[in-house]
Write an enzyme that holds these catalytic residues in place. Structure first.
Site, mmCIF file in Angstrom:
data_model
loop_
_atom_site.group_PDB
_atom_site.id
_atom_site.type_symbol
_atom_site.label_atom_id
_atom_site.label_comp_id
_atom_site.label_asym_id
_atom_site.label_seq_id
_atom_site.Cartn_x
_atom_site.Cartn_y
_atom_site.Cartn_z
ATOM 1 N N HIS A 31 0.657 -1.180 0.018
ATOM 2 C CA HIS A 31 0.041 -0.023 0.009
ATOM 3 C C HIS A 31 0.929 1.385 -0.178
ATOM 4 C CE1 HIS A 31 -2.235 -3.479 1.688
ATOM 5 N NE2 HIS A 31 -3.566 -2.621 1.377
ATOM 6 N N HIS A 267 -4.181 3.089 -3.568
ATOM 7 C CA HIS A 267 -4.085 2.681 -1.922
ATOM 8 C C HIS A 267 -3.495 1.251 -1.790
ATOM 9 C CE1 HIS A 267 -6.404 1.386 1.773
ATOM 10 N NE2 HIS A 267 -6.228 0.127 1.119
ATOM 11 N N GLU A 421 -16.819 -5.056 24.590
ATOM 12 C CA GLU A 421 -16.068 -6.200 24.661
ATOM 13 C C GLU A 421 -14.702 -6.338 23.774
ATOM 14 O OE1 GLU A 421 -19.238 -6.504 23.894
ATOM 15 O OE2 GLU A 421 -20.088 -7.248 25.789
ATOM 16 N N HIS A 483 -27.461 -16.296 24.814
ATOM 17 C CA HIS A 483 -26.356 -16.283 25.751
ATOM 18 C C HIS A 483 -25.479 -17.448 26.020
ATOM 19 C CE1 HIS A 483 -28.331 -12.205 25.925
ATOM 20 N NE2 HIS A 483 -27.584 -11.982 27.247
#
Lengths: 688, 688
Positions: A31, A267, A421, A483
């Site tokens: 890149h 890019h 999380e 869960h």
């Protein structure tokens, strides 16, 4: 300080740009665009601010640099080359993206010197840098004294559009703003290009306003291609604000100098040869020469390195004087820098005997954490807004909070991560990467999945992050299948250099922490029960620390049962039931596959011998168990259900009588058949 | 319209609050606080706005409701009870969180009527609602005609602090703002409480400003406990703005009415009996009675249901008239509502023969997608900013964009998701949930992990989302271990009701799409190569559609090789090499474990028979393969490396000669040993 332009500035920027084009062209992969666009920023930051010693890359108070847009790593490698790190001679730039080079396709910590964290998976570096900044703030609040500013470093981070689109960066940015981390300065390379083209196609939010909403200090530089004085001034402003992280938005042109500058074409693919020549001509470099660094550019960076070496030497002097005045703190800091655990910390681990009461392993973990928090001051705790469920916070814990909130202070070692999380996992990686903390943090096992992108990077980076993953199965009960983690354990077991522990009782819980803490280069996930587990006859820290062991030996057994966590006690019951029917069963507890697999073959074979059938029992998807067992009893094609836990264990045939019935069926099915243990297959392969 | 207070409003709100307390108390598990706090909002929304027919819950133009804070599901179940859905008699409210009830701990789509999507894992519902809104906008742009507003429904969504902290909601909100989805109205229950206590401990960002930054229309109601007229007015304002999604922040008191109102204590645990009595007294209900709905409250909701039934009937009339004027579009809409695929769509799938050139399977997938996009108008494409790499966009695709951007329009079927994998997964779930689209979307296989929380909910919800997961192994080459998925396949294979496909050539790629499209209740992940793969002798769509099959049969073979994807051709080479040495090998291609496992036992045993050793070959962590093979050749304890792909296959011993050498070693190791196939073990279990 006011800005003074140096004679070598333009040449250095041109050098970085042309080198980036050369590096990617030689590897024919990579890149070039972002490094070319960020060259002025990188040069300004390194030449004027970065304090690091290339002869001592681990100096603890060095400024930390994180390239969150890791695909632009050519830039980082070039800067490390200019700085003169021994890992990064010109030869390595020529080996970009080649086998076993120091210049892989994305930056890898613990692989290349002066690469603090592993980046490339977008957004990770952003969140890592929040962890690095928390580490610095915590150490400063804990150890700095009047006249002894031991920990003062900044964390600088480059980020692109991609990182800012990923949810993990939003999580981390919101928390960093809440925590008022003034030592963190992020540079947003606003080049308006991502792989799909102009960011107008999907990313039109107002990034400055968003960061203001997070309570960041926000600045911008409108011409990042040329205005290095503007960049300088922005950094000066950013450093003045000490109670907010700063975001400096810098408008740049991707592939600046190329015929295709500003286009997505620059890019992720090399520039064409004639384009590179034109770039060099434009910037006053010889179009025919490749991999050129003018001597005065090297000289300018030598001075940057000397500035860092001097700062390092002064720091060492200061630290020595600190030792005279604060011998205890000095010893503590020195120990932690050396990566040594406190003498005898293992004694803090509790042991249990079968007469002790049944306790949930999350509760057993709470006891361990309370003792370890005292024994190991570098231990950091936290939870993703499940503190009362994960039981991760020890009695006298202080929250890591900005003192102005009156909810804690920066010396606190308990982090309120919020329901974030993924950022939590990456922040743990940053905490580890600083070099002086052992991060632990809690959530439900099921939601470790939300963070798996960060977990895999803990493992790849060899970072010791410890997950306190409670509510580990259908034992969580009423919350139901949304869960209940039936697949998470398998996913974690498949990650290299990661330990997944599922302890069955108190001794095994202590063993899990023992091995997790002792493994300085390996992350761990501890799967812990919501429900009570009895203390088992035959368990011990020592045995469990082998990953798998015979809990109940039986001579001339008809079958071996092998289980983990809450299912071990269930199998214990099954063994008794089977005995009533005259069927003799052995019972193996297997709290950690990875640690068991590392034991000598003969030991493994003694635990899982050939001959009679081996039946595994675990309240998860059974995938993966056939490496140990002939038949697997698990949760097939189901995510669980919502009901009180005891009913679920019945519904999914995970009770003593159910397992006994299954075992009886297995014994019948394989009667008279001599079965080869999967471990024996491995042995045959080894000796052949 | 101006607001008119109804006589039953206060009573209805009181009823909802008291029922929520009763439901959670009876189950002795759940979350009473948020339902009690959101009761006024829910009552106002349902009584004044929600257009849905309780006698025909699948009416296609119904308003969609998403409870993103799914732990508050008592509220949703109560509203569905009041509406009179047949699934939700009072008895079900009394069975909250009990085994096999319609009222599990978090809402589950395809389990409970009038639950549109599965929520509870925080942030998912937020992103699902963006998918539902996209679906509506797309159908309106495609099928609505002057005088025939077929698709006009709103998507209403409730969200709490937890959802807004999760990164997935940031991703989805940014995209929804970009897409100007005026048909989406979100209600943020700002109750200042999460599990760790006051949100001041971790969540202090300015949510309104953040959503303004995303270009949402932002409103607030300062007294959500009592000011239902304020809520009404906010909704009116929200509906007036048709080119921006709306966020209405509503300040509420968690557990309103309880002695512990406003405290975290009411979040996740039942209220005490005396507290519930006090609540009832306070709200004018009989403190001694439980599960009470006054007749006038039922009556008010009967009228809401009748309003919906009338709208449904009117719609049906309109749709009939539409059919007379637009018979083709009518047939198309009717077909898609019925969930039928277009007649003969399978003919669009290309087939290949060994003389066809080697092609990367991502490129083979591009060909398939191009043909399917034509044959199946409900197919929706997209990519997480990797369009040019995933090759997910067909030639004449139109982007789904707001027309004002001039980058596409709402009839477009290609979504530019940006670098937002997790939201992409959840938006696909929303697209499926609307009922008239088949979503497909691309990213690198490695980054499906970022979205695994959404992927597992596709599977649990029985939603057909199709992932185009390219760059599927070390074959991706130079990007290196940060991008090489060694564990992702195993993680996906462990998820129930999910197909992980790794096709080896063109026919297998067509087979993967065939089965993925035909499986209306199962999501799929298609792992596709970056590098070219030869067209195999012996492959066919029909055989591959069995999940696993014998590619090369050999009489009296010494060994069976079993492989997937790019490793099948490598094994082909190994088979030839082995033959040179006089070793006879069979070769099995196993593109999809889950589909193979569903074949009859005898078929599976014919593919993987007992006797000689079975060796699996796959460039991933070998975990899970021992369910088919005696020895597994894979990537042990490594994440891969950065280098050109051919060098990596050499470095990791994944070439024809390497596999032949390994196979030779296996044959030698097991010489003279009669081995039981793992499939035979299953057979023995079955017949015993």
């Amino acid at each position: 300080m006011s800005f003074t332009k140096a004679a070598s500035d333009e040449k250095a920027i041109a050098t970085i740009r042309c080198l980036a084009a050369d590096v990617v062209a030689k590897s024919n992969s990579g890149h070039p665009g972002a490094p070319m666009g960020m060259a002025p920023l990188a040069h300004l930051l390194w030449s004027r601010y970065m304090t690091a010693n290339p002869k001592h890359s681990k100096w603890i108070n060095r400024d930390r640099f994180v390239l969150s847009n890791g695909h632009a790593c050519t830039l980082l490698y070039i800067m490390n080359h200019l700085m003169g790190y021994k890992d990064m001679p010109m030869e390595q730039l020529k080996q970009f993206r080649q086998l076993d080079s120091k210049t892989p396709g994305h930056p890898e910590a613990n692989h290349t010197e002066a690469v603090e964290v592993t980046t490339g998976p977008l957004g990770q570096g952003f969140a890592n840098s929040v962890g690095l900044a928390i580490a610095q703030a915590n150490l400063a609040a804990t150890f700095n004294k009047d006249g002894f500013p031991l920990f003062t470093n900044y964390t600088y981070m480059f980020t692109g559009d991609g990182c800012l689109q990923e949810g993990i960066s939003s999580e981390a940015a919101s928390l960093a703003g809440h925590l008022k981390l003034g030592n963190l300065i992020a540079f947003y390379d606003d080049n308006h290009i991502s792989i799909d083209g102009d960011t107008a196609c999907s990313f039109t939010e107002d990034v400055e306003q968003r960061f203001l909403a997070y309570d960041w200090h926000v600045l911008h530089v409108l011409d990042g291609d040329k205005d290095i004085e503007g960049i300088y001034k922005a950094i000066e402003e950013a450093r003045k604000v000490t109670d907010k992280p700063s975001l400096i938005r810098i408008k740049t042109t991707i592939g600046f100098g190329s015929k295709q500058q500003g286009l997505a074409a620059t890019h992720g693919a090399p520039l064409k040869a004639d384009d590179i020549e034109a770039v060099k001509e434009k910037f006053g470099m010889d179009p025919k020469e490749k991999f050129v660094v003018p001597e005065d550019v090297y000289e300018a960076y030598r001075q940057v390195g000397e500035r860092g070496a001097k700062a390092d030497a002064e720091w060492t002097e200061m630290f020595k004087a600190y030792g005279e005045k604060y011998p205890k703190e000095h010893a503590e800091v020195a120990r932690r820098i050396a990566g040594k655990l406190p003498e005898g910390w293992q004694k803090a681990l509790p042991t249990y005997s079968p007469s002790d009461p049944a306790v949930a392993s999350r509760k057993l973990s709470e006891t361990v954490l309370g003792k370890l928090a005292e024994a190991i001051p570098e231990l950091v705790g936290g939870s993703a807004d499940l503190t009362g469920s994960n039981l991760t916070r020890w009695g006298n814990a202080v929250d890591f909070q900005h003192p102005s909130t009156q909810l804690g202070d920066y010396s606190g070692r308990y982090i309120r991560y919020g329901v974030r999380e993924h950022a939590m996992g990456a922040i743990m990686n940053g905490l580890h990467a600083y070099g002086m903390h052992i991060p632990t943090a809690g959530t439900f096992l099921n939601f470790v999945s939300y963070a798996i992108g960060a977990v895999r990077l803990s493992a790849l980076s060899q970072f010791r992050a410890i997950w306190v993953a409670t509510h580990d199965s259908i034992g969580l009960g009423e919350d139901g299948p949304t869960h209940q983690p039936v697949e998470t354990a398998i996913a974690l077991r498949a990650i290299p250099n990661l330990m997944f522990w599922r302890p069955a009782d108190g001794n095994e819980t202590s063993a899990a922490y023992l091995v997790a803490i002792e493994s300085a280069s390996t992350p761990s996930v501890l799967a812990l029960s919501r429900q009570n587990l009895p203390q088992l006859e035959g368990s011990s820290i020592e045995k469990a620390a082998k990953g798998g062991y015979v809990l109940t030996e039986t001579q001339s057994a008809d079958i071996t049962l092998v289980a983990t966590g809450s299912e071990v006690a269930i199998c214990n019951e099954a063994v008794a039931k089977l005995a009533e029917k005259g069927i003799k069963a052995r019972l193996v507890s297997m709290p950690c596959f990875e640690v068991f697999d590392a034991q000598p073959l003969e030991y493994r074979l003694s635990v899982l011998p050939s001959g009679k059938p081996i039946l595994s029992v675990e309240a998860y998807s059974p995938l993966g168990w056939s490496k140990y067992a002939h038949v697997s009893h698990g949760m097939d094609n189901t995510f669980g259900k919502s009901a009180p836990a005891p009913e679920l264990f019945k519904a999914f045939k995970m009770t003593g009588p159910d397992v006994a019935a299954k075992a009886e069926h297995v014994v019948k099915a394989f009667k008279g058949k001599e079965l080869t243990s999967p471990i024996e297959l491995a042995k045959l392969m080894e000796v052949a």
